[in-house]
Design a protein around this motif. Structure first.
Motif, PDB file in Angstrom:
ATOM      1  N   THR A   1       0.838  -1.198   0.000  1.00  0.00           N
ATOM      2  CA  THR A   1       0.000   0.000   0.000  1.00  0.00           C
ATOM      3  C   THR A   1       0.872   1.247   0.000  1.00  0.00           C
ATOM      4  N   LEU A   2       0.280   2.332  -0.472  1.00  0.00           N
ATOM      5  CA  LEU A   2       0.951   3.634  -0.470  1.00  0.00           C
ATOM      6  C   LEU A   2      -0.013   4.667   0.090  1.00  0.00           C
ATOM      7  N   SER A   3       0.405   5.373   1.129  1.00  0.00           N
ATOM      8  CA  SER A   3      -0.402   6.437   1.731  1.00  0.00           C
ATOM      9  C   SER A   3       0.283   7.769   1.454  1.00  0.00           C
ATOM     10  N   ILE A   4      -0.443   8.698   0.807  1.00  0.00           N
ATOM     11  CA  ILE A   4       0.135   9.972   0.365  1.00  0.00           C
ATOM     12  C   ILE A   4      -0.521  11.123   1.116  1.00  0.00           C
ATOM     13  N   TYR A   5       0.309  12.056   1.580  1.00  0.00           N
ATOM     14  CA  TYR A   5      -0.161  13.223   2.325  1.00  0.00           C
ATOM     15  C   TYR A   5       0.313  14.497   1.624  1.00  0.00           C
ATOM     16  N   ASP A   6      -0.561  15.478   1.567  1.00  0.00           N
ATOM     17  CA  ASP A   6      -0.254  16.767   0.967  1.00  0.00           C
ATOM     18  C   ASP A   6       0.592  17.566   1.957  1.00  0.00           C
TER      19      ASP A   6
ATOM     20  N   LEU B   1      -4.060  12.768   1.094  1.00  0.00           N
ATOM     21  CA  LEU B   1      -4.477  12.804  -0.297  1.00  0.00           C
ATOM     22  C   LEU B   1      -5.136  11.493  -0.708  1.00  0.00           C
ATOM     23  N   ALA B   2      -4.465  10.369  -0.443  1.00  0.00           N
ATOM     24  CA  ALA B   2      -5.026   9.077  -0.831  1.00  0.00           C
ATOM     25  C   ALA B   2      -4.240   7.949  -0.188  1.00  0.00           C
ATOM     26  N   MET B   3      -4.914   6.816  -0.018  1.00  0.00           N
ATOM     27  CA  MET B   3      -4.264   5.568   0.335  1.00  0.00           C
ATOM     28  C   MET B   3      -4.653   4.565  -0.739  1.00  0.00           C
TER      29      MET B   3
END
Length: 337
Positions: free
Chosen positions: A102-107, A114-116
């Motif tokens: 999984t990849l968790s992205i934060y602004d 932003l999204a997981m």
């Protein structure tokens, strides 16, 4: 390709958009765009604008599973992300293994999530794109032949990506033992290059001796192991999974790695009898940025270790997140409420 950051509104609530494997499966992105996105991530890292710390690894004593955690920051996109990877059943046949990533992205401008997302497709694209970039920078001038070892996830798009960066290749060879994997490789090649054919090889030693570029992507149970003395002068050997014997590393004229630190963590199966790996001559980010030389002569045999950097996952994941959000895909959850 540099994505223009599209940041979440500062007054948005703290909901997380989940993007499943099926959400991402239908998103169309040309192979050349994937290569450009990955290349930009390397250039940004080399320029000191991004951060890519060493990955953390957990593996039980009996080796039945392996887990990785990778944290990074992309400076051009201004996002922070965490990638996790867990594989279970390494002591079993491929059909009995379980793999989750999984990849968790934060602004990093608004501070909002932003999204997981499921990271399987991102990894399946990023890794062969990196191998193709290594081939572009390090293959012998005028390279015409390529051999891919393995037909799993990382092997299935290796040839289309190689043709994207080295369109002059006119002999494409594949060494694999799984009929369904061979079929998948053929279908992947036909989807992107319908006029090209792949040659299935059974004599690995002969095929290796005739290849200018070798990309080894096989799984841990493979019996394939190309030795250094099989290689022709000027050969480039890229290790992604398995399929190369340690001699290709220890007897190489030049050693390149996407990250020497990661190679020392994940490349221990290539160590010599004393448990040592040779030093890396140059890491790949400065090579792709043009501040270091990949190949020095037409006859040197180069070994390249492609372990993948999380900044490349972040760049490609961010691109997929942008496309998915623009199409209204995914599910929003109030995870922190």
């Amino acid at each position: 390709m540099t994505d223009t950051p599209q940041h979440a509104p500062a007054d948005a609530d703290q909901r997380l958009r989940l993007l499943s494997r099926s959400d991402l499966a239908g998103l169309d992105i040309p192979l050349a765009d994937v290569v450009a996105t990955v290349e930009d991530a390397y250039r940004t890292l080399h320029a000191g604008q991004s951060d890519n710390p060493r990955k953390l690894t957990v593996k039980p004593a009996d080796g039945h599973s392996v887990s990785y955690a990778m944290l990074g920051r992309d400076g051009s996109r201004e996002v922070v992300a965490v990638k996790t990877s867990y594989k279970h059943g390494l002591d079993k046949d491929r059909s009995e293994q379980h793999y989750y990533t999984t990849l968790s992205i934060y602004d990093d401008v608004t501070g909002l999530p932003l999204a997981m997302m499921d990271c399987a497709r991102i990894g399946a694209l990023r890794t062969p794109a990196v191998s193709a970039l290594i081939a572009r920078e390090c293959a012998v001038p005028g390279a015409r032949s390529a051999l891919v070892i393995g037909t799993g996830t990382q092997g299935r798009l290796a040839l289309p990506f190689l043709l994207t960066t080295l369109p002059q290749l006119d002999r494409l060879m594949l060494s694999g033992s799984h009929p369904e994997g061979i079929t998948a490789v053929r279908e992947g090649l036909r989807a992107h290059f319908p006029d090209r054919e792949v040659e299935i090889v059974t004599d690995l030693r002969t095929a290796a001796a005739e290849a200018d570029v070798i990309v080894a992507t096989a799984g841990g149970h493979t019996a394939a192991a190309v030795e250094a003395d099989w290689l022709r002068p000027g050969a480039l050997s890229v290790l992604v999974g398995h399929g190369l014997a340690p001699s290709t590393l220890h007897r190489a004229d030049r050693v390149i790695a996407t990250s020497e630190a990661q190679m020392n963590v994940t490349g221990t199966d290539m160590a010599d009898p004393d448990g040592k790996l040779p030093p890396v001559d140059v890491e790949f980010p400065p090579v792709v940025a043009g501040t270091a030389v990949g190949r020095r002569t037409a006859t040197e045999r180069i070994f390249a270790y492609n372990s993948g950097l999380v900044v490349t996952d972040i760049a490609l994941g961010h691109r997929f997140a942008q496309l998915a959000i623009a199409q209204g895909l995914g599910t929003e959850v109030a995870l922190w409420r």
